[in-house]
Design a protein around this motif. Sequence first.
Motif, mmCIF file in Angstrom:
data_model
loop_
_atom_site.group_PDB
_atom_site.id
_atom_site.type_symbol
_atom_site.label_atom_id
_atom_site.label_comp_id
_atom_site.label_asym_id
_atom_site.label_seq_id
_atom_site.Cartn_x
_atom_site.Cartn_y
_atom_site.Cartn_z
ATOM 1 N N UNK A 171 0.832 -1.199 0.000
ATOM 2 C CA UNK A 171 0.000 0.000 0.000
ATOM 3 C C UNK A 171 0.866 1.248 0.000
ATOM 4 N N UNK A 172 0.505 2.205 -0.840
ATOM 5 C CA UNK A 172 1.267 3.447 -0.915
ATOM 6 C C UNK A 172 1.350 4.117 0.454
ATOM 7 N N UNK A 173 2.534 4.600 0.809
ATOM 8 C CA UNK A 173 2.698 5.313 2.072
ATOM 9 C C UNK A 173 1.825 6.563 2.065
ATOM 10 N N UNK A 174 1.027 6.730 3.100
ATOM 11 C CA UNK A 174 0.173 7.907 3.207
ATOM 12 C C UNK A 174 0.983 9.083 3.760
ATOM 13 N N UNK A 175 0.570 10.314 3.437
ATOM 14 C CA UNK A 175 1.181 11.460 4.119
ATOM 15 C C UNK A 175 1.054 11.282 5.630
ATOM 16 N N UNK A 176 2.080 11.637 6.375
ATOM 17 C CA UNK A 176 2.049 11.347 7.814
ATOM 18 C C UNK A 176 2.691 12.472 8.623
ATOM 19 N N UNK A 177 2.110 13.662 8.517
ATOM 20 C CA UNK A 177 2.524 14.742 9.423
ATOM 21 C C UNK A 177 2.199 14.341 10.864
ATOM 22 N N UNK A 178 1.036 13.710 11.017
ATOM 23 C CA UNK A 178 0.590 13.189 12.319
ATOM 24 C C UNK A 178 -0.009 11.810 12.061
ATOM 25 N N UNK A 179 0.190 10.891 12.990
ATOM 26 C CA UNK A 179 -0.401 9.560 12.884
ATOM 27 C C UNK A 179 -1.001 9.185 14.230
ATOM 28 N N UNK A 180 -1.977 8.281 14.185
ATOM 29 C CA UNK A 180 -2.573 7.928 15.458
ATOM 30 C C UNK A 180 -3.518 6.747 15.399
ATOM 31 N N UNK A 181 -4.163 6.542 16.542
ATOM 32 C CA UNK A 181 -5.117 5.448 16.734
ATOM 33 C C UNK A 181 -6.333 6.017 17.444
ATOM 34 N N UNK A 182 -7.507 5.572 17.024
ATOM 35 C CA UNK A 182 -8.748 5.918 17.718
ATOM 36 C C UNK A 182 -9.419 4.637 18.193
ATOM 37 N N UNK A 183 -9.856 4.644 19.447
ATOM 38 C CA UNK A 183 -10.710 3.582 19.977
ATOM 39 C C UNK A 183 -12.106 4.177 20.103
ATOM 40 N N UNK A 184 -13.089 3.599 19.395
ATOM 41 C CA UNK A 184 -14.407 4.231 19.343
ATOM 42 C C UNK A 184 -15.217 4.034 20.621
ATOM 43 N N UNK A 185 -14.730 3.198 21.510
ATOM 44 C CA UNK A 185 -15.231 3.094 22.879
ATOM 45 C C UNK A 185 -14.013 3.141 23.788
ATOM 46 N N UNK A 186 -14.111 3.831 24.902
ATOM 47 C CA UNK A 186 -12.982 3.942 25.816
ATOM 48 C C UNK A 186 -12.628 2.558 26.377
ATOM 49 N N UNK A 187 -11.494 1.953 25.943
ATOM 50 C CA UNK A 187 -11.179 0.597 26.389
ATOM 51 C C UNK A 187 -10.633 0.558 27.814
ATOM 52 N N UNK A 188 -10.299 1.723 28.366
ATOM 53 C CA UNK A 188 -9.772 1.765 29.731
ATOM 54 C C UNK A 188 -10.888 1.680 30.759
ATOM 55 N N UNK A 189 -12.053 2.232 30.406
ATOM 56 C CA UNK A 189 -13.169 2.282 31.351
ATOM 57 C C UNK A 189 -14.420 1.577 30.847
ATOM 58 N N UNK A 190 -14.392 1.109 29.578
ATOM 59 C CA UNK A 190 -15.575 0.521 28.935
ATOM 60 C C UNK A 190 -16.704 1.535 28.765
ATOM 61 N N UNK A 191 -16.375 2.813 28.835
ATOM 62 C CA UNK A 191 -17.389 3.854 28.732
ATOM 63 C C UNK A 191 -17.761 4.050 27.263
ATOM 64 N N UNK A 192 -18.971 3.677 26.897
ATOM 65 C CA UNK A 192 -19.386 3.739 25.494
ATOM 66 C C UNK A 192 -19.778 5.141 25.058
ATOM 67 N N UNK A 193 -19.726 6.111 25.953
ATOM 68 C CA UNK A 193 -20.018 7.493 25.571
ATOM 69 C C UNK A 193 -18.743 8.284 25.272
ATOM 70 N N UNK A 194 -17.592 7.583 25.338
ATOM 71 C CA UNK A 194 -16.311 8.243 25.114
ATOM 72 C C UNK A 194 -15.492 7.516 24.051
ATOM 73 N N UNK A 195 -14.662 8.277 23.347
ATOM 74 C CA UNK A 195 -13.637 7.724 22.471
ATOM 75 C C UNK A 195 -12.283 8.129 23.022
ATOM 76 N N UNK A 196 -11.248 7.360 22.682
ATOM 77 C CA UNK A 196 -9.873 7.750 23.003
ATOM 78 C C UNK A 196 -9.117 7.931 21.695
#
Length: 300
Positions: A171-196
């Motif tokens: 896969x072609x390398x994407x531009x990467x000024x910034x890179x990251x990860x999103x968890x669509x539910x807070x996996x630290x607290x199981x809080x489904x109203x939060x993302x990390x």
Amino acid sequence: MKYVRLLQELKREDLSLAGGKGANLGELVLAGMKVPQGFVLTVEGYRHCIPKIRLPKINVEDLPALEAVTSKIQMEIENVSLPREVTLEVLETYRRMGSPTVAVRSSATAEDLPGASFAGQQETYLNIQGERAVLEAIKKCWASLWSSRAVQYRLLQGFGESEAALAVVIQEMAPHEVSGVVFTVNPLTNNSSELIINAVHGIGESLVQGEIIPDQWIARRPDGAILKFVPAPKKGQSPFPLRTQRPARGCLTSQQVREVVCLCLQIEKHFDGVPQDIEWSYGLGEFYLLQSRPITTLKD
């Protein structure tokens, strides 16, 4: 083509052909996300090139013995001669992409599953340029399926060697000024109203591998409003800054946080509402989606 599939030709039903990473990338394209162009050398390519491997009877907890067996297997795979038909398909597709700098990523058939996380068990090679380098990186990905760590993990999870096979994403390398990860539910607290959201400047591989501490935001669903921001500690600085210090600015603006939250919630919806662990990069004013997999650490 027999051994190669473009990302846009793949869906989640193609897990057994393209592996978890490849199938999910196809789904991201289907969902209308901005995904860097690429293709998958399917499991059929692996099986055509690599003789069936049978492990000797071995104590899975005996790491030195396991390492001795698996290192020999890996060396044989890295030295294999690729059949002409596979080489031609890979190189023709790579040339049609414009022969860009690419990421070569392992995509195992037993990864990114809701019940088990195989993420990180196989290798990824970044900034690969040129035809020979691409072919060598493919073989290294195949070999990583048989590292002692990967073999031990599969056996402990109850996956037999006959179930082990590997597709490879190019896969072609994407531009990467910034890179990251999103968890669509807070996996630290199981809080489904939060993302990390975790993010770093530059390429995100060190973040994915847990090698560096990122900037971190806790954001509210569904609007992405920032509830909490924890900056990455600067070099030589305490992770608990004094009150007299100016507040740190993260590598994303609040508007960018909202934008990536919106994208990731669209992805979660596309995957039938299953909470997702999503990798992305940002550059040239746009977010690029690099991977999505179910979060496997949530408690029922």
